[in-house]
Design an enzyme around this catalytic site. Structure first.
Site, PDB file in Angstrom:
ATOM      1  N   GLY A 168       0.821  -1.212   0.000  1.00  0.00           N
ATOM      2  CA  GLY A 168       0.000   0.000   0.000  1.00  0.00           C
ATOM      3  C   GLY A 168       0.850   1.255   0.000  1.00  0.00           C
ATOM      4  O   GLY A 168       0.559   2.221  -0.716  1.00  0.00           O
ATOM      5  N   HIS A 169       1.905   1.239   0.797  1.00  0.00           N
ATOM      6  CA  HIS A 169       2.829   2.379   0.857  1.00  0.00           C
ATOM      7  C   HIS A 169       3.472   2.626  -0.502  1.00  0.00           C
ATOM      8  O   HIS A 169       3.548   3.773  -0.965  1.00  0.00           O
ATOM      9  CB  HIS A 169       3.895   2.075   1.914  1.00  0.00           C
ATOM     10  CG  HIS A 169       5.041   3.040   1.917  1.00  0.00           C
ATOM     11  ND1 HIS A 169       4.908   4.371   2.269  1.00  0.00           N
ATOM     12  CD2 HIS A 169       6.355   2.861   1.617  1.00  0.00           C
ATOM     13  CE1 HIS A 169       6.081   4.977   2.174  1.00  0.00           C
ATOM     14  NE2 HIS A 169       6.973   4.083   1.782  1.00  0.00           N
TER      15      HIS A 169
END
Length: 213
Positions: A168-169
């Site tokens: 996600g990052h």
């Protein structure tokens, strides 16, 4: 790149630690997935052989933890909860749509980044503790079989959780144009800072006597 027209966002020592951590995490994650999913057994070749993967996986995991602790020390003051974070949470749909009006009073890191920051640090801590419990031949003999089984389950769940957070990052870093360049060179444009971190930009501008306005 004319650095005189850019803003320093991330120092070299922080960027070097980040990218070294990324490399180590990549090898640890792949070898870990090779044991969690039998169909991915070939991934343990990241360390050369399955035997070397068994030996090196925990050591590289400790390196990841130490690098994250260093980054935690460097960045924790920017990731503490602030009243302005509520404005970001109230406007998540707008943020995801790429709209930047009205200004959300975002500091150096937004509320979503702060959630990722604390989530990653929490999960790597769980991974360290559970990893010590199951680390053969060094520490596992100190624990009972039931404790080791629980440690294995917790370690696997925390590992999958951390991989998802890192994905996600990375996705968000590529999604917000200019973020990757900022983590490679350390510099971002005035426009980028003003658009994505408006309160931080005003603070930086004030320190520079209004430069870039």
């Amino acid at each position: 790149m004319n650095k005189d027209k850019m803003i320093l966002r991330t120092r070299f020592i922080e960027r070097a630690s980040h990218w070294l951590m990324v490399i180590c995490f990549f090898t640890v994650a792949l070898s870990g997935l090779s044991w969690f999913f039998p169909s991915l057994n070939g991934l343990n070749a990241v360390f050369g052989t399955p035997q070397m993967a068994r030996i090196l996986h925990p050591f590289f995991g400790v390196v990841v933890f130490l690098l994250l602790v260093f980054l935690f020390i460097r960045f924790v003051r920017y990731n503490l909860p602030e009243p302005e974070d509520r404005l970001w949470f109230k406007n998540v749909p707008q943020v995801l749509a790429g709209k930047h009006e009205p200004q959300l009073q975002i500091g150096k890191y937004n509320a979503g980044q702060k959630v990722l920051f604390w989530g990653i640090m929490g999960l790597i801590s769980v991974l360290l503790v559970s990893g010590v419990v199951i680390w053969r031949p060094w520490f596992a003999p100190l624990f009972s079989i039931p404790v080791i089984r629980i440690g294995l389950l917790v370690h696997a769940m925390a590992g999958i959780g951390l991989i998802l957070l890192v994905i996600g990052h990375a996705y968000l870093a590529f999604w917000v144009k200019g973020s990757i360049r900022g983590m490679v060179t350390g510099y971002v444009s005035h426009r980028w800072a003003r658009t994505h971190h408006d309160r931080w930009y005003r603070q930086i501008s004030a320190k520079q006597g209004g430069k870039g306005k």
